[in-house]
Structures are given as structure tokens and as C-alpha cells.
Design a protein around this motif. Structure first.
Motif, mmCIF file in Angstrom:
data_model
loop_
_atom_site.group_PDB
_atom_site.id
_atom_site.type_symbol
_atom_site.label_atom_id
_atom_site.label_comp_id
_atom_site.label_asym_id
_atom_site.label_seq_id
_atom_site.Cartn_x
_atom_site.Cartn_y
_atom_site.Cartn_z
ATOM 1 N N MET A 75 0.852 -1.174 0.000
ATOM 2 C CA MET A 75 0.000 0.000 0.000
ATOM 3 C C MET A 75 0.897 1.236 0.000
ATOM 4 O O MET A 75 1.781 1.373 0.838
ATOM 5 N N SER A 76 0.662 2.124 -0.936
ATOM 6 C CA SER A 76 1.509 3.307 -1.018
ATOM 7 C C SER A 76 1.179 4.291 0.102
ATOM 8 O O SER A 76 0.142 4.205 0.756
ATOM 9 N N VAL A 77 2.090 5.224 0.284
ATOM 10 C CA VAL A 77 1.937 6.194 1.369
ATOM 11 C C VAL A 77 0.698 7.050 1.161
ATOM 12 O O VAL A 77 -0.080 7.289 2.091
ATOM 13 N N ILE A 78 0.475 7.523 -0.065
ATOM 14 C CA ILE A 78 -0.673 8.394 -0.333
ATOM 15 C C ILE A 78 -1.983 7.640 -0.136
ATOM 16 O O ILE A 78 -2.926 8.170 0.448
ATOM 17 N N SER A 79 -2.058 6.406 -0.575
ATOM 18 C CA SER A 79 -3.306 5.657 -0.413
ATOM 19 C C SER A 79 -3.552 5.278 1.045
ATOM 20 O O SER A 79 -4.692 5.053 1.438
ATOM 21 N N SER A 80 -2.508 5.220 1.859
ATOM 22 C CA SER A 80 -2.731 4.936 3.278
ATOM 23 C C SER A 80 -3.057 6.203 4.062
ATOM 24 O O SER A 80 -3.539 6.123 5.186
ATOM 25 N N LEU A 81 -2.807 7.381 3.470
ATOM 26 C CA LEU A 81 -3.182 8.632 4.124
ATOM 27 C C LEU A 81 -4.695 8.816 4.162
ATOM 28 O O LEU A 81 -5.219 9.402 5.102
ATOM 29 N N PRO A 86 -7.373 6.592 4.472
ATOM 30 C CA PRO A 86 -8.090 6.019 5.625
ATOM 31 C C PRO A 86 -7.604 6.565 6.964
ATOM 32 O O PRO A 86 -8.407 6.742 7.889
ATOM 33 N N ALA A 87 -6.316 6.860 7.070
ATOM 34 C CA ALA A 87 -5.802 7.414 8.323
ATOM 35 C C ALA A 87 -6.403 8.790 8.578
ATOM 36 O O ALA A 87 -6.778 9.118 9.711
ATOM 37 N N ARG A 88 -6.501 9.592 7.528
ATOM 38 C CA ARG A 88 -7.106 10.924 7.677
ATOM 39 C C ARG A 88 -8.565 10.803 8.078
ATOM 40 O O ARG A 88 -9.051 11.531 8.957
ATOM 41 N N PHE A 89 -9.291 9.897 7.432
ATOM 42 C CA PHE A 89 -10.704 9.707 7.769
ATOM 43 C C PHE A 89 -10.877 9.270 9.221
ATOM 44 O O PHE A 89 -11.749 9.775 9.934
ATOM 45 N N LEU A 90 -10.038 8.364 9.674
ATOM 46 C CA LEU A 90 -10.150 7.861 11.049
ATOM 47 C C LEU A 90 -9.823 8.944 12.077
ATOM 48 O O LEU A 90 -10.504 9.044 13.105
ATOM 49 N N THR A 91 -8.805 9.766 11.812
ATOM 50 C CA THR A 91 -8.483 10.824 12.776
ATOM 51 C C THR A 91 -9.547 11.920 12.766
ATOM 52 O O THR A 91 -9.860 12.477 13.828
ATOM 53 N N LEU A 92 -10.103 12.230 11.594
ATOM 54 C CA LEU A 92 -11.223 13.180 11.529
ATOM 55 C C LEU A 92 -12.402 12.666 12.342
ATOM 56 O O LEU A 92 -13.019 13.413 13.108
ATOM 57 N N THR A 93 -12.699 11.399 12.186
ATOM 58 C CA THR A 93 -13.821 10.792 12.897
ATOM 59 C C THR A 93 -13.562 10.764 14.405
ATOM 60 O O THR A 93 -14.461 11.058 15.198
ATOM 61 N N ALA A 94 -12.336 10.437 14.796
ATOM 62 C CA ALA A 94 -11.998 10.409 16.224
ATOM 63 C C ALA A 94 -12.151 11.798 16.838
ATOM 64 O O ALA A 94 -12.732 11.950 17.923
ATOM 65 N N HIS A 95 -11.662 12.815 16.146
ATOM 66 C CA HIS A 95 -11.780 14.183 16.639
ATOM 67 C C HIS A 95 -13.253 14.581 16.736
ATOM 68 O O HIS A 95 -13.674 15.187 17.720
ATOM 69 N N LEU A 96 -14.035 14.237 15.738
ATOM 70 C CA LEU A 96 -15.463 14.549 15.746
ATOM 71 C C LEU A 96 -16.177 13.879 16.921
ATOM 72 O O LEU A 96 -16.978 14.502 17.616
ATOM 73 N N VAL A 97 -15.866 12.622 17.170
ATOM 74 C CA VAL A 97 -16.495 11.893 18.279
ATOM 75 C C VAL A 97 -16.137 12.534 19.622
ATOM 76 O O VAL A 97 -17.003 12.695 20.497
ATOM 77 N N ILE A 98 -14.898 12.946 19.787
ATOM 78 C CA ILE A 98 -14.499 13.567 21.050
ATOM 79 C C ILE A 98 -15.181 14.915 21.237
ATOM 80 O O ILE A 98 -15.610 15.256 22.346
ATOM 81 N N VAL A 99 -15.308 15.690 20.162
ATOM 82 C CA VAL A 99 -16.001 16.984 20.266
ATOM 83 C C VAL A 99 -17.466 16.773 20.647
ATOM 84 O O VAL A 99 -18.002 17.488 21.505
ATOM 85 N N ILE A 100 -18.118 15.804 20.058
ATOM 86 C CA ILE A 100 -19.513 15.511 20.402
ATOM 87 C C ILE A 100 -19.610 15.035 21.861
ATOM 88 O O ILE A 100 -20.537 15.420 22.581
ATOM 89 N N THR A 101 -18.650 14.253 22.303
ATOM 90 C CA THR A 101 -18.628 13.800 23.695
ATOM 91 C C THR A 101 -18.468 14.975 24.648
ATOM 92 O O THR A 101 -19.130 15.037 25.697
ATOM 93 N N ILE A 102 -17.608 15.929 24.306
ATOM 94 C CA ILE A 102 -17.444 17.116 25.143
ATOM 95 C C ILE A 102 -18.739 17.912 25.183
ATOM 96 O O ILE A 102 -19.122 18.458 26.218
ATOM 97 N N PHE A 103 -19.432 17.970 24.046
ATOM 98 C CA PHE A 103 -20.717 18.669 23.993
ATOM 99 C C PHE A 103 -21.688 18.078 25.007
ATOM 100 O O PHE A 103 -22.388 18.799 25.710
ATOM 101 N N TRP A 104 -21.751 16.761 25.080
ATOM 102 C CA TRP A 104 -22.693 16.096 25.973
ATOM 103 C C TRP A 104 -22.292 16.186 27.438
ATOM 104 O O TRP A 104 -23.147 16.182 28.324
ATOM 105 N N SER A 105 -20.996 16.216 27.703
ATOM 106 C CA SER A 105 -20.537 16.170 29.098
ATOM 107 C C SER A 105 -19.651 17.364 29.423
ATOM 108 O O SER A 105 -18.597 17.204 30.016
ATOM 109 N N ARG A 106 -20.095 18.532 29.064
ATOM 110 C CA ARG A 106 -19.253 19.721 29.252
ATOM 111 C C ARG A 106 -19.347 20.305 30.662
ATOM 112 O O ARG A 106 -18.582 21.191 30.997
#
Length: 140
Positions: free
Chosen positions: A1-7, A9-29
């Protein structure tokens, strides 16, 4: 798997992780808002800090919309520079916001995380979006 093609899914996963944490902070602020205040605080002080945090989290969600729109439209999906910037920013944000929640950091620290980890990649995404769609001239 080339570096660009592995970026991608990694980018999508980190975006999703950040989004989930922000939503969690919203609920438990509540705990984070209380960490911003002195031991003896009034309801007015609490409401003021709560509104500030809600505004910051809402703007963060708006910036997520911009970044996800650029990502899913394909404008920046295979752009390695934006992918690397986004990956680093959102990975850093996920780690810092995890500490923000568990260690009950002060509210002002969220603004630094917001500026470097949400605003910066969203602005670059907007520039890419304008560069791709803004330069095309419609024929008369």
C-alpha cells in the motif's frame, strides 16, 4: 500500500476520532465548565463559561462540515499535503481533547486546540476548494 493511499483512511479515522471527542465534550461539558470557574462560582458565571464553550464547540462542528465536504467531494482526498496536515492536526486534537476531558483542563486551553487543530486544516481545505472550483470560468 503506497503512502498516499494509506493517508486517506488514516485521515478519515483521525477526523472521525476528533469529531467523536467533540460531540462527547458537547454532551458532558459540565465538568469542564466547572474546571474554568473558581470554587465559589455563581450561576451567572457558570452560564457565561458554558455559552463560550458551546460556541467554540459549535464552530468546531461547522469547521468539520467544511473539511468533510472537501474530503468527500474529492477535492482534497488525494492531496498528500492536506492529508498530512489534516492527519497531524486531528490526531493531535484527539489526544489533547482526551486530556482536556479526563484531566479537566481549563476552558481557555480549548481555544488553542481549536485554533491549531480545527481552524488551520479547515482554512487550507477552503483554499483548496476555492482553487479547484473558483478558478473555473463558465463560457459565455
Amino acid at each position: 500500500m503506497s503512502v498516499i493511499s494509506s493517508l486517506v483512511p488514516a485521515r478519515f479515522l483521525t477526523l472521525t476520532a476528533h469529531l467523536v471527542i467533540v460531540i462527547t465534550i458537547f454532551w458532558s461539558r459540565e465538568n469542564n465548565v466547572k474546571a474554568c470557574l473558581p470554587l465559589q462560582f455563581t450561576e451567572e458565571e457558570y452560564n457565561k463559561e458554558d455559552i463560550k464553550l458551546v460556541i467554540a464547540l459549535s464552530v468546531t462542528l461547522g469547521l468539520f462540515f467544511i473539511e468533510l465536504a472537501g474530503f468527500f467531494s474529492g477535492v482534497s482526498m488525494f492531496n498528500s499535503s492536506q492529508g498530512l496536515l489534516s492527519l497531524a492536526a486531528h490526531c493531535s486534537a484527539s489526544i489533547c481533547l482526551s486530556f482536556y476531558v479526563f484531566q479537566k483542563w481549563e476552558c481557555w486551553t480549548y481555544w488553542f486546540i481549536f485554533a491549531f487543530c480545527s481552524v488551520l486544516p479547515a482554512l487550507v481545505e477552503l483554499v483548496l476548494f476555492i482553487a479547484v472550483f473558483g478558478l473555473k470560468k463558465k463560457p459565455l
